[in-house]
Design an enzyme around this catalytic site. Structure first.
Site, PDB file in Angstrom:
ATOM      1  N   SER A 206     -43.940 -28.929  79.433  1.00  0.00           N
ATOM      2  CA  SER A 206     -42.477 -28.873  79.503  1.00  0.00           C
ATOM      3  C   SER A 206     -41.995 -27.502  79.015  1.00  0.00           C
ATOM      4  O   SER A 206     -42.357 -26.479  79.587  1.00  0.00           O
ATOM      5  CB  SER A 206     -41.869 -30.023  78.692  1.00  0.00           C
ATOM      6  OG  SER A 206     -40.500 -30.174  78.978  1.00  0.00           O
TER       7      SER A 206
ATOM      8  N   ASP B 262     -51.505 -41.698 102.012  1.00  0.00           N
ATOM      9  CA  ASP B 262     -52.797 -41.069 101.729  1.00  0.00           C
ATOM     10  C   ASP B 262     -53.957 -41.883 102.287  1.00  0.00           C
ATOM     11  O   ASP B 262     -55.116 -41.625 101.965  1.00  0.00           O
ATOM     12  CB  ASP B 262     -52.989 -40.852 100.229  1.00  0.00           C
ATOM     13  CG  ASP B 262     -52.951 -42.150  99.427  1.00  0.00           C
ATOM     14  OD1 ASP B 262     -52.666 -43.212 100.017  1.00  0.00           O
ATOM     15  OD2 ASP B 262     -53.211 -42.105  98.219  1.00  0.00           O
TER      16      ASP B 262
ATOM     17  N   ASP C 134     -42.254 -36.790  88.153  1.00  0.00           N
ATOM     18  CA  ASP C 134     -41.613 -36.209  86.979  1.00  0.00           C
ATOM     19  C   ASP C 134     -40.106 -36.449  87.066  1.00  0.00           C
ATOM     20  O   ASP C 134     -39.436 -35.968  87.984  1.00  0.00           O
ATOM     21  CB  ASP C 134     -41.904 -34.707  86.899  1.00  0.00           C
ATOM     22  CG  ASP C 134     -41.553 -34.114  85.546  1.00  0.00           C
ATOM     23  OD1 ASP C 134     -40.473 -34.442  85.015  1.00  0.00           O
ATOM     24  OD2 ASP C 134     -42.344 -33.320  85.015  1.00  0.00           O
TER      25      ASP C 134
ATOM     26  N   HIS D  23     -43.059 -37.289  83.480  1.00  0.00           N
ATOM     27  CA  HIS D  23     -43.012 -36.009  82.771  1.00  0.00           C
ATOM     28  C   HIS D  23     -44.041 -35.962  81.636  1.00  0.00           C
ATOM     29  O   HIS D  23     -44.039 -36.812  80.744  1.00  0.00           O
ATOM     30  CB  HIS D  23     -41.607 -35.786  82.213  1.00  0.00           C
ATOM     31  CG  HIS D  23     -41.418 -34.446  81.584  1.00  0.00           C
ATOM     32  ND1 HIS D  23     -41.574 -33.272  82.280  1.00  0.00           N
ATOM     33  CD2 HIS D  23     -41.117 -34.083  80.310  1.00  0.00           C
ATOM     34  CE1 HIS D  23     -41.359 -32.246  81.479  1.00  0.00           C
ATOM     35  NE2 HIS D  23     -41.085 -32.718  80.280  1.00  0.00           N
TER      36      HIS D  23
END
Length: 540
Positions: free
Chosen positions: A205, A275, A430, A469
Site C-alpha cells: 500500500s 480462465d 483490491d 487489498h
C-alpha cells in the site's frame, strides 16, 4: 553483492562503540562469548539533514508489545530474540521537522541482511509488528516515521497559517525513506563491524509506493524491493477513489452493503469460468463484462428488511466499476475492480443517519487528501462535490502534487543499471487501490524501456485473483522469491500463493508473471496449482 558508499555530511553523533567481527555471509552467534551492547559508534547525518538525537537501548528476548494506533488495536509479537533498539532523530535545518529512524539489530543470529519496513495509509513506517517479525527472521530491521503522525492522523498536512506543510509532505513522499536507508546502513556497520551483505525494502500500500519511490529516485539504496499493492500515482488515484461517494451523492442513490455484495456475487459467478474452470475465482476482472442491470427487480433481505434492486442502484454500480470520468465521458482513472468489496468501511460505504436514511460514509484516506491537500480545509464536506468539481479536483491534484508524490516515473533505467530487482503483487479484487493503476504503470515502463523481456530482467508483477487489498500478506513467500532472485539470479516465473475462493475455501495457485495469465489445463483439481498453466494473454 553490491557494496555501496554512504554519502553523508555534517558532524557525527556518538551511538555505539564499534564491534569488529569477521566478514561472513551471516552472524551465526559464534560471538556469544563477546555479547554486543548498544555502546558507541558514529552516525553521520545524511545530506541535507542534522542529527538531533540518538537513543539506543538493549532489549531482552521476549515479547514486543505494539501499541494501539487507531484504527488498529494493540497487539503483541512473541518469541523475539534480544536486540539493540536504536532511534535516530533527523531534522532538515530551517524546516522544523523531526523524523525518527528506528533500527533493530539482533544481538545474535544476524543473517547479514537489512530489511526496511514501509508504512500504510498516512503512516510512513511500522510501529513494531514488522520490525519484530524481521528480527525474528534474522534481519536487521529499519523503518521511519518521516516526522508525520499515524495511519489516519493528518493534522500535519497544513501549517498554522493553513498552507500545505511541504516539508513534511516531502518527507512522507520519499525523502525520509532514503534517509532511513542511509542511517540504517551506518548503524548496521557500526554495530556489527561490517556492512549488510544485502539490503531489502518491504512494503504494501503506502509501503508499496515508498518502494517504487526508492527504485525511481534512489536506485542504489536497495538490492531488492518488495512493493505490493502499491499506492503509486498517488496524486491521481487518491482523488479517483473518492469517485464512488461522488457518484452516490450526485445520483442520490445509496445501495445497502448487502446490495453491493449481491452485485459482486452475481458478477463473479458470471465471469468465474473465463480462465477455463469454475473455481470461485475470477482470473482477470478487467475482462468481466457483467451488466449490473441484470439484477434489477431482484429481491434481497438486507438488515432484516426486504429490498428490491432498482435501475438507479444498477446505474450507480456501473459508474463505480467503470471508474471516474469527466462530464464529457473522458476516462480519468480505473474503477474499483469487479469483485472488490464496496461496502462500509470501503470506498462506497454507506451508513444510516439519525433519521434512518442511508448516507455516504467516505473512506478517510481519499476524503482527507481532498479536504486537506486540495481544498486546504480539513473540515471540508466531500459530500458536496459535484461531477464537474470532481474533475477540477483531479486535475488540481495532478498539477500540484505529481512531482512531489506521484511516484509514477516509468524510467527505471538507473535502478536496472544498479542491479536492483523489483517484485510486486497486487490483488485482483483490491477494494482500495484499483489494480489497473499498477498494470498501467507496468505497461508504461515497458514502453519506456524496450518491452516486456527487458523489463522482466529486473521488474516483475504478479496479479492475484480473488485477493483484496494487501490480502496476500503471509499467504506467499514473496520475500523469499525476491531473495532468490537477488542473491542467486533465480527470476520468479510464478509466485505460489494461497488464495480464498468465493466459498471460503483455500486453494493454491501459481500466480503468473505479467502479462501472462493463468489457464486451467482442462483436467485436475481446480484447487491445486498444478491444474493451471501460464499462457500469453492472447491465448486466454
Amino acid at each position: 553483492m553490491r557494496r555501496r558508499l554512504l554519502t553523508a555530511v555534517a558532524a557525527g553523533v556518538p551511538l555505539a562503540a564499534a564491534v569488529y567481527l569477521p566478514t561472513a555471509s551471516a552472524d551465526t552467534g559464534s560471538s556469544a562469548s563477546q555479547p554486543r551492547t548498544c555502546s558507541t559508534v558514529t552516525v553521520q547525518a545524511p545530506a541535507g539533514t542534522e542529527v538531533e538525537s540518538v537513543v539506543s537501548v538493549d532489549r531482552p528476548a521476549g515479547a514486543v508489545d505494539v501499541p494501539e494506533i487507531p484504527p488498529l488495536p494493540a497487539s503483541q509479537v512473541t518469541g523475539v530474540p534480544a536486540y539493540c533498539d536504536v532511534t535516530v532523530t533527523l531534522t532538515h535545518p530551517g524546516e522544523g521537522d523531526h523524523a525518527k529512524v528506528k533500527v533493530w539489530l539482533p544481538q545474535n543470529g544476524w543473517n547479514g541482511r537489512l530489511q526496511t519496513i514501509g508504512g500504510s495509509a498516512f503512516a510512513a513506517g511500522d510501529y513494531g509488528t514488522g520490525l519484530a517479525d524481521a528480527v525474528k527472521n534474522g534481519y536487521a530491521a529499519a523503518t521511519t516515521d518521516a516526522g508525520v503522525k499515524s495511519y489516519l492522523d493528518t493534522s500535519w498536512a497544513l501549517d498554522t497559517e493553513g498552507r500545505v506543510n511541504t516539508s513534511l509532505l516531502k518527507n512522507f513522499a520519499s525523502r525520509s525513506e532514503h534517509e532511513a536507508a542511509v542511517v540504517a546502513k551506518q548503524v548496521i556497520g557500526g554495530y556489527y563491524g561490517r556492512a549488510a551483505s544485502y539490503s531489502y525494502f518491504n512494503g504494501c500500500s503506502t509501503g508499496g509506493r515508498q518502494g517504487y519511490a526508492e527504485a525511481q529516485r534512489h536506485p542504489d539504496d536497495y538490492d531488492g524491493i518488495l512493493a505490493n499493492a502499491p499506492a503509486i500515482s498517488w496524486d491521481e488515484f487518491e482523488v479517483a477513489t473518492l469517485w464512488p461517494q461522488v457518484v452516490m451523492n450526485n445520483e442520490k442513490t445509496y445501495p445497502t452493503g448487502c446490495e453491493f455484495d449481491a452485485f459482486n456475487a452475481a458478477a463473479v459467478k458470471a465471469c468465474d469460468s473465463l480462465d477455463g474452470v469454475k473455481d470461485g475465482l475470477v482470473e482477470n476482472p478487467a475482462r468481466c463484462d457483467f451488466d449490473p442491470r441484470r439484477l434489477i427487480g431482484t429481491s434481497l433481505e438486507c438488515e432484516g428488511k426486504q429490498v428490491t434492486v432498482t435501475a438507479a442502484d444498477a446505474a450507480v454500480v456501473r459508474k463505480i466499476w467503470d471508474g471516474p470520468s469527466t462530464t464529457s465521458g473522458k476516462k480519468l482513472w480505473s474503477g474499483v475492480p469487479i469483485g472488490g468489496d464496496l461496502k462500509f468501511p470501503n470506498l462506497a460505504g454507506t451508513q444510516r443517519d439519525a433519521d434512518g436514511n442511508l448516507k455516504g460514509a467516505p473512506f478517510p484516506v481519499p476524503a482527507v487528501w481532498v479536504a486537506s491537500w486540495l481544498e486546504k480545509q480539513p473540515a471540508f464536506d466531500v459530500s458536496t462535490i459535484t461531477y464537474s468539481r470532481f474533475t477540477q479536483l483531479f486535475r488540481q491534484s495532478q498539477a500540484e502534487y505529481d512531482k512531489i508524490i506521484g511516484t509514477d516515473d516509468p524510467d527505471l533505467s538507473a535502478f536496472r543499471r544498479s542491479g536492483g530487482k523489483l517484485l510486486t503483487w497486487h490483488g485482483q479484487q483490491d477494494q482500495l487501490i484499483p489494480t489497473q493503476g499498477t498494470v498501467s504503470y507496468r505497461e508504461q515502463v515497458e514502453r519506456k524501456m524496450g518491452g516486456t523481456k527487458r523489463v522482466d530482467d529486473f521488474y516483475r508483477l504478479f496479479l492475484a485473483p480473488g485477493t483484496a487489498h494487501c490480502g496476500l500478506n503471509g499467504q506467499t513467500d514473496d520475500l523469499g522469491a525476491l531473495r532468490a532472485w537477488v542473491e542467486h539470479g533465480k527470476a520468479p516465473g510464478t509466485l505460489t500463493a494461497t488464495l480464498t475462493n468465493t466459498s471460503g475455501a483455500h486453494v493454491t495457485r501459481d500466480l503468473c508473471a505479467y502479462p501472462k495469465v493463468s489457464r486451467y489445463k482442462g483436467h485436475g483439481d481446480p484447487a491445486a496449482a498444478g491444474s493451471f498453466r501460464c499462457v500469453p494473454p492472447s491465448r486466454h
